[in-house]
Each structure stands twice: as C-alpha cells, then as structure tokens.
Design an enzyme around this catalytic site. Structure first.
Site, short mmCIF file in Angstrom:
data_model
loop_
_atom_site.label_atom_id
_atom_site.label_comp_id
_atom_site.label_asym_id
_atom_site.label_seq_id
_atom_site.Cartn_x
_atom_site.Cartn_y
_atom_site.Cartn_z
N GLU A 132 -44.29 4.75 72.85
CA GLU A 132 -43.71 5.83 72.06
C GLU A 132 -44.53 6.07 70.79
OE1 GLU A 132 -39.59 4.69 71.39
OE2 GLU A 132 -39.57 3.67 73.33
N GLU A 164 -34.24 13.15 67.99
CA GLU A 164 -33.10 12.25 68.15
C GLU A 164 -32.57 11.85 66.77
OE1 GLU A 164 -32.05 8.08 70.42
OE2 GLU A 164 -34.13 8.74 70.26
#
Length: 431
Positions: free
Chosen positions: A235, A346
């Site tokens: 990520e 998010e």
C-alpha cells in the site's frame, strides 16, 4: 469491526485459492480489505492505554519507559546528519545500509539493489517541484549514501495502543459481518486478473480529522491471497493520522503485510521490510504543497510494480523518483502476482456523541463538485504480465456510505480512467 458494504455476504472459510473468485466472494474479500486495510486503533484501546499510563506505579512507569526507549533505539538509527523540519519533525540522515530493513535476517550485511527495468508504456508524469515535502523547505538535504528517516518519539509510541502495535495496523475487534463499522470508504477496484503493479495520480488535501482516534487517507492497494490469515498487501498514498504522527498534516506513507495485518508488516520504515534507496524523500513526512478549494491543485503520482528479473516490488514517487522496494521474500502470494488492485479514500468514524463523525474524506466535498473542489484519482493504470502499463479495464466503484462520502468514475482523453470521491462526513443526509 464490521463492514456495511458486505450486505450480509457470508464469509467463505473454505475458498480454495486456485479456484476463480465468484462475485459474492470478491465482494466479501473487498469488504474484509476495506475493514482491515486501514490504520485502525480503537478509541477504547488508546484510552485504556492512556488510563493505564496515569495509574502506573513508579516502578511500572520506569519499566514501561525503558521498553519504549529500547523500542525507539531499535527503530531510530544513528544519523550522520539531522534536519529540523518546519512542522516539528526531526529527519535523520541514516547510512543506507544501516536502515531498519537491514535488521531483517535475510538482508543482514547486504546493500540495496540497483534500479530495475521500469514498465513500458508509462504516461509521463508532471515534474514535481523540488520541495515536495515540508522538511525540504529548510534547504537542507541528506548526503549521498544516506536516506532521510522521520525520527520516532516517545510521544509517537505513547499514542499507539501498545508498544508492540506501534507502526502497525490493529485487527482487534475486526469482525466479518454487516452490522456496523467504523470504516467508511469510496474506492475504485479491479479484480479477477493477474496484476504486476498499479499507477495513479492522486491530488493531495489536508482533510479535517475530528478525533485523535480517527484518520483520513487516500491510497492504492496491491492485493493477493485469501481473506483469512494469508492476505498479502502492498500500500502507498497519503494520510492524515493524528494517532500515528501527532498532527493533521497529509503525509506520504507506505504499508505492507503478509498475514492479514496480524503480526507482519508496518507503516513506512517502522520495522524491517521496505528497503529505501532514495535520499530525497522521507516516508512518513508531510507533503507540500497541497490542493486548495477553488484554487491550485497538487497531485502526486505513485507507481508500484514487480521487477520481472528479481521479483521485488518497487515504488516510484512523482516523475522517476525511485523510493525503494519491498523484497520478494517478505511475501507468499505476492511472490507471484496480485489478484486485485484498489484505489480510493477511507476514514474511520468513531461516532462521537453517537453522531456520525465530521472527519472529511479527500477535500471534504462530494464527487459531484468536480475539478478544483473534489478529490480525484486520475490516469488509473495496472502493470500486466510483460511489464507494460495499461489502462484499467472494468473499473468498479463503491461508496459504502454515499450520503457521507461518495464516488463517481469517468474516462477522458487527458485523464484516462479517473474518479472523483470524498465528502464532509456528518451533514443533513448523514446524521
């Protein structure tokens, strides 16, 4: 935590990894990723930790502080030069071969690898300004043969739920059902093929985060494995995380795990894993400049790809700035290829006072406001089997709380595949 995007889909304990994923399993896998693929420190964890701090007897306090100092000594390597950043960070210039990665038994005594072959068909990225992080504004730089590392402090460790969890994502209380969740997302994703990397340009904002136990991030995930105990992810993106950094600056970050965030992996360089090769960028340091509502837009281009020769996963920031790599041996499924790529935003919603959080995602404005107002990902690409960058096909978009944060995708000649996403959180339609 649960995930409202699951819509009650069953968790399939017995899915065989060689079988093609069915749509319900893909949805369930995506749901699990959306729950755990995020910096999660439960408010209860941290407040308990804080209360314990206040009630420790003197001998326990001394023992705890010794453990913290031992931990910091392990991750903060001796610098050859120190740079004071305007935001209060201390940046240590550490000899490349002394960085935390080389504490790993399989890397001890080694040197970083040379740059691999880049994917072909790459869209040229816009040139970044020379000062793309706040610490660079001092005019100081790290000498050749060193890398810049943000120094961790006692305060950083004390904000974590425990010393052991410092720099790691917590899976505590992560449930795979559909009743409620503190995580809310607006993402685009592709799955069902073999992926050897991903690329996108993301504009950078400083979203308001209203609780020390919440965060707001925008990132890419490169994913493989099942959603039990062997999930592999790589990520990278930007995040505002008061818990991790102690402030509200957007910061460039990386993460990896090979066991669904249980015991492996960490943010940035807070454990042995990612090997940094660049002396111009500090992972975990604040990004500058930022986008302004109705004003100038600043985006960062990120590319993650698998070196066809050695199998390591490399990270590039901006135009040709190689940051470093995740060694192939760290992973199980990602030693081969990824099966899902995900892009998006998010937040964590801790429901202060029983109401939805006012923590913002992206710019804090809905996707419908468009350029100059909403947050975006553009030039969405994946790397295919022969190390070529190609536009994503069959991109799906998902907002699991569209009255709070939403997403809308599109395609055009200049931006290729793109989407706008984000929102303000609490509002009339999101009480």
């Amino acid at each position: 935590m649960a995930c409202s995007c699951c819509y009650g889909l069953p968790y399939n304990h017995h899915h065989h990894r060689n079988q093609p994923l069915s749509p319900p399993v893909i949805s369930s896998l995506l749901c699990f990723l959306l729950v755990v693929a995020s910096p999660l420190v439960c408010a209860d964890d941290s407040s308990d930790f804080g209360r314990r701090n206040q009630t420790l007897r003197p001998d326990e306090e001394l023992r705890k502080m010794k453990l913290i100092r031992d931990h910091l000594q392990k991750i903060n390597k001796p610098p050859v030069k120190t740079i004071q950043s305007p935001d209060g960070d201390i940046i240590d210039c550490v000899r490349t071969h002394q960085q935390p990665a080389f504490d790993h038994p399989q890397l001890t005594g080694q040197q970083p690898l040379d740059a691999p072959e880049r994917p072909t068909g790459q869209n040229p990225s816009e040139e970044l300004p020379e000062d793309y992080q706040l610490w660079r504004l001092s005019g100081e730089s790290c000498p050749d043969g060193t890398i810049p590392i943000r120094r961790s402090t006692e305060a950083d460790v004390l904000r974590a739920s425990s010393i052991r969890r410092h720099g790691r994502k917590s899976t505590k209380n992560v449930r795979r059902d559909s009743s409620s969740t503190g995580h809310e997302h607006a993402v685009g994703y592709v799955s069902g093929d073999e992926y050897y990397g991903a690329k996108a340009s993301i504009n950078v904002w400083a979203p308001k985060v209203t609780s020390p136990y919440e965060f707001s991030l925008s990132q890419m995930w490169v994913i493989s494995g099942s959603f039990s105990d062997d999930l592999n992810t790589i990520e990278a993106g930007w995040q505002v995380s008061p818990e991790l950094y102690g402030d509200n600056y957007p910061r460039f970050f990386t993460y990896w795990t090979t066991d669904a965030y249980q015991a492996t992996g960490c943010y940035n360089l807070l454990c042995s894993g990612f090997v940094q090769t660049n002396n111009k960028i500090a992972i975990g340091a604040a990004i500058s400049p930022m986008s302004a509502y109705r004003g100038g837009q600043f985006d960062i281009s990120l590319l993650i790809w698998k070196d066809p020769k050695h199998g390591n996963w490399w990270l590039e920031f901006g135009s040709g700035l190689l940051v470093g790599y995740w060694p192939a041996f760290l992973f199980t499924h990602l030693r081969d290829h990824a099966t899902m790529v995900q892009y998006g935003g998010e937040i964590v919603n801790s429901r202060p006072n029983g109401m939805h959080t006012a923590t913002q995602m992206g710019s804090g404005h809905f996707s419908g406001e468009g350029f100059g107002k909403a947050s975006y990902f553009r030039n969405l690409q994946v790397v295919d089997w022969d190390n070529s960058l190609i536009s994503v096909k069959n991109l799906r978009v998902l907002a699991d709380h569209p009255n709070c944060y939403d997403i809308r995708g599109g395609v055009n000649r200049v931006w290729g595949n793109y989407f706008y996403y984000g929102g303000p959180g609490r509002n009339v339609r999101c009480p």
